[in-house]
Design a protein around this motif. Structure first.
Motif, PDB file in Angstrom:
ATOM      1  N   THR A  42       0.820  -1.215   0.000  1.00 32.89           N
ATOM      2  CA  THR A  42       0.000   0.000   0.000  1.00 32.89           C
ATOM      3  C   THR A  42       0.858   1.271   0.000  1.00 32.89           C
ATOM      4  O   THR A  42       0.431   2.289  -0.534  1.00 32.89           O
ATOM      5  N   TRP A  43       2.053   1.228   0.590  1.00 35.80           N
ATOM      6  CA  TRP A  43       2.883   2.433   0.619  1.00 35.80           C
ATOM      7  C   TRP A  43       3.306   2.865  -0.788  1.00 35.80           C
ATOM      8  O   TRP A  43       3.724   3.995  -0.995  1.00 35.80           O
ATOM      9  N   GLU A  44       3.160   1.974  -1.769  1.00 37.64           N
ATOM     10  CA  GLU A  44       3.539   2.296  -3.149  1.00 37.64           C
ATOM     11  C   GLU A  44       2.412   3.003  -3.907  1.00 37.64           C
ATOM     12  O   GLU A  44       2.634   3.524  -4.999  1.00 37.64           O
ATOM     13  N   PHE A  45       1.202   3.011  -3.335  1.00 35.77           N
ATOM     14  CA  PHE A  45       0.039   3.522  -4.064  1.00 35.77           C
ATOM     15  C   PHE A  45       0.100   5.037  -4.276  1.00 35.77           C
ATOM     16  O   PHE A  45      -0.693   5.576  -5.042  1.00 35.77           O
ATOM     17  N   ASN A  46       1.010   5.738  -3.547  1.00 35.25           N
ATOM     18  CA  ASN A  46       1.083   7.195  -3.702  1.00 35.25           C
ATOM     19  C   ASN A  46       1.736   7.608  -5.026  1.00 35.25           C
ATOM     20  O   ASN A  46       1.676   8.762  -5.412  1.00 35.25           O
ATOM     21  N   ASP A  47       2.359   6.685  -5.738  1.00 38.68           N
ATOM     22  CA  ASP A  47       3.008   7.038  -7.014  1.00 38.68           C
ATOM     23  C   ASP A  47       2.042   6.740  -8.164  1.00 38.68           C
ATOM     24  O   ASP A  47       1.704   5.575  -8.407  1.00 38.68           O
ATOM     25  N   THR A  48       1.634   7.802  -8.875  1.00 44.82           N
ATOM     26  CA  THR A  48       0.565   7.627  -9.867  1.00 44.82           C
ATOM     27  C   THR A  48       1.001   6.749 -11.043  1.00 44.82           C
ATOM     28  O   THR A  48       0.195   5.998 -11.570  1.00 44.82           O
TER      29      THR A  48
HETATM   30  C1  LIG Z   1       5.572   7.483  -1.600  1.00 42.40           C
HETATM   31  O1  LIG Z   1       5.847   7.016  -0.293  1.00 42.40           O
HETATM   32  C2  LIG Z   1       7.162   6.516  -0.123  1.00 42.40           C
HETATM   33  C3  LIG Z   1       7.261   5.888   1.242  1.00 42.40           C
HETATM   34  O2  LIG Z   1       6.748   6.701   2.222  1.00 42.40           O
HETATM   35  C4  LIG Z   1       8.153   7.663  -0.337  1.00 42.40           C
HETATM   36  O3  LIG Z   1       9.476   7.196  -0.182  1.00 42.40           O
HETATM   37  C5  LIG Z   1       7.966   8.203  -1.741  1.00 42.40           C
HETATM   38  O4  LIG Z   1       8.789   9.319  -1.939  1.00 42.40           O
HETATM   39  C6  LIG Z   1       6.508   8.607  -1.993  1.00 42.40           C
HETATM   40  N1  LIG Z   1       6.346   8.912  -3.398  1.00 42.40           N
HETATM   41  C7  LIG Z   1       5.631   9.940  -3.837  1.00 42.40           C
HETATM   42  C8  LIG Z   1       5.526  10.097  -5.317  1.00 42.40           C
HETATM   43  O5  LIG Z   1       5.076  10.726  -3.080  1.00 42.40           O
END
Ligand SMILES: *[C@@H]1O[C@H](CO)[C@@H](O)[C@H](O)[C@H]1NC(C)=O
Ligand SMILES: *[C@@H]1O[C@H](CO)[C@@H](O)[C@H](O)[C@H]1NC(C)=O
Ligand SMILES: *[C@@H]1O[C@H](CO)[C@@H](O)[C@H](O)[C@H]1NC(C)=O
Ligand SMILES: *[C@@H]1O[C@H](CO)[C@@H](O)[C@H](O)[C@H]1NC(C)=O
Ligand SMILES: *[C@@H]1O[C@H](CO)[C@@H](O)[C@H](O)[C@H]1NC(C)=O
Ligand SMILES: *[C@@H]1O[C@H](CO)[C@@H](O)[C@H](O)[C@H]1NC(C)=O
Length: 353
Positions: A42-48
């Motif tokens: 789930t921590w990877e879901f922030n990258d579109t």
């Molecule tokens: C998404 O979360 C990860 C882990 O917290 C972080 O390293 C990464 O920079 C974040 N990526 C974006 C695109 O925000």
């Protein structure tokens, strides 16, 4: 003007989508497999960009959580249950029409402190294990194509082949394995129940030991459906195509189905064209071994983007010091030769696949 606009439109509407959207799952399914899948968290879901690849069912037909279904996350206290993270992955797969590989129930790592540091006897530890298996499998009943019921029960050394000394073996005895399968089967009669292991993709004592574990479960009269070949490889040590196929046959001859469950191929950094080509060969051999084995139902890569791989140096985990770039996409989202190699093997190999 008109024709260049038409070319531009043509390029945008037809060529580009083909170029930017993968189709490994489509290709594998057309060859009779159930899925080509990936591990995720789930921590990877922030990258579109990551998420758009993950959500593309033509590319990935199955998801497996890297950590969210492990004991320390699901049952952090004796009477505390937390399915929050794993639910997000299961919901995503359901929404996308992807299968779930559920991973894992009984392992010697990533256990919570109350369990590891508790005082246990055979009776109460068995009860705790059954409770964990039944609650977790019941929570996801009907949603998991497969469960990794036990994980890595053999000693690490590929030349050893005996059961690992851990709290399960030491306190309960070897029967903990069949007990876990028995209760998983009761909790979800339709999920395929797997034993997942590594370094059994080549011949040797550990491979033979894994076959003994399967027979032990079968001799107990308990259902086991599948064997997971983790397949964390590196070019210098990876088994070739024929050896992988021979090893798969050993297990399908025992009546099991099979899956490649955690495929990645780490290389020594910095990379070179030769290494990337060797990496391609290992990826393609592994995919071909599965395609050539009728009862190999599918392949899962242990994530697909170097930026997020569990293998350093791009992540916090430097377990494989000096190695990296194990996945199908470079950190800059360029596809590796391994990617195009798999794609072309799936497209162009003879139809007896
Ligand atoms: C998404 O979360 C990860 C882990 O917290 C972080 O390293 C990464 O920079 C974040 N990526 C974006 C695109 O925000
Ligand atoms: C359950 O896990 C989530 C995700 O880690 C966390 O945010 C939440 O606080 C946890 N819930 C409880 C009751 O501890
Ligand atoms: C178990 O206890 C030891 C000693 O107090 C501690 O170092 C360790 O972190 C504990 N294990 C877990 C999994 O919490
Ligand atoms: C489990 O049983 C043993 C005796 O076999 C006992 O010493 C221990 O306290 C029990 N543990 C718990 C957490 O109840
Ligand atoms: C396997 O490893 C265990 C634990 O290190 C050891 O006790 C045992 O003797 C080894 N067995 C063989 C056959 O090498
Ligand atoms: C992406 O990264 C790889 C590995 O560092 C490199 O070889 C490749 O040239 C890069 N591609 C682009 C388009 O920047």
């Amino acid at each position: 003007m008109y024709s260049s606009l038409r070319i531009l439109l043509y390029t945008t509407l037809t060529v580009l989508p083909v170029l930017v959207s993968g189709q490994l799952n489509d290709l594998a399914q057309r060859r009779g497999k159930l899925y080509f899948g990936t591990e995720t968290e789930t921590w990877e879901f922030n990258d579109t960009t990551y998420l758009s690849h993950l959500n593309n069912v033509r590319e990935f037909g199955a998801l497996v959580p890297g950590n969210s279904m492990k004991w320390e996350v699901i049952q952090p206290g004796r009477y505390e249950w937390n399915f929050t993270l794993a639910d997000q992955i299961v919901d995503l797969a359901e929404h996308n029409g992807q299968h779930m590989r559920c991973h894992n129930l009984v392992w010697h790592e990533q256990l919570p402190g109350w369990l590891v540091n508790g005082t246990w006897g055979k009776e109460n530890l068995t009860a705790v294990m059954i409770d964990h298996v039944v609650r977790e499998v019941t929570h996801y009943k009907g949603k998991c194509y497969a469960w990794d019921v036990v994980n890595e029960v053999l000693n690490d050394d590929p030349n050893n082949g005996t059961l690992r000394s851990d709290m399960w073996l030491d306190i309960i005895g070897p029967e903990y394995i069949a007990i876990a399968f028995e209760h998983a089967a009761r909790a979800d009669p339709h999920a395929k129940l797997y034993y997942n292991e590594y370094d059994i993709e080549f011949k040797g004592p550990k491979h033979d030991g894994a076959m003994k574990v399967v027979k032990m479960i079968q001799d107990a009269g308990v259902r086991i459906d599948g064997i997971g070949f983790e397949s964390h490889f590196t070019p210098s040590t990876a088994p070739g195509l024929q050896e992988q196929m021979d090893c798969m046959k050993d297990f399908t001859d025992l009546g099991l189905e099979l899956a490649v469950t955690e495929l990645d191929v780490r290389i020594l950094l910095p990379d070179s064209p030769e290494e990337l080509e060797q990496q391609e060969t290992v990826y393609v051999d592994t995919v071909e071994a599965c395609m050539n084995t009728e009862k190999c139902v599918g392949m899962t890569v242990w994530d697909f983007w170097d930026q997020n791989s569990w293998i350093g140096p791009l992540t916090w985990d430097l377990y494989y010091n000096g190695y990296g770039e194990a996945d199908l996409y470079f950190a800059n989202w360029t596809r590796k030769p391994a990617y195009t190699g798999i794609e072309s093997a799936l497209k162009h190999r003879p139809s007896h696949w």
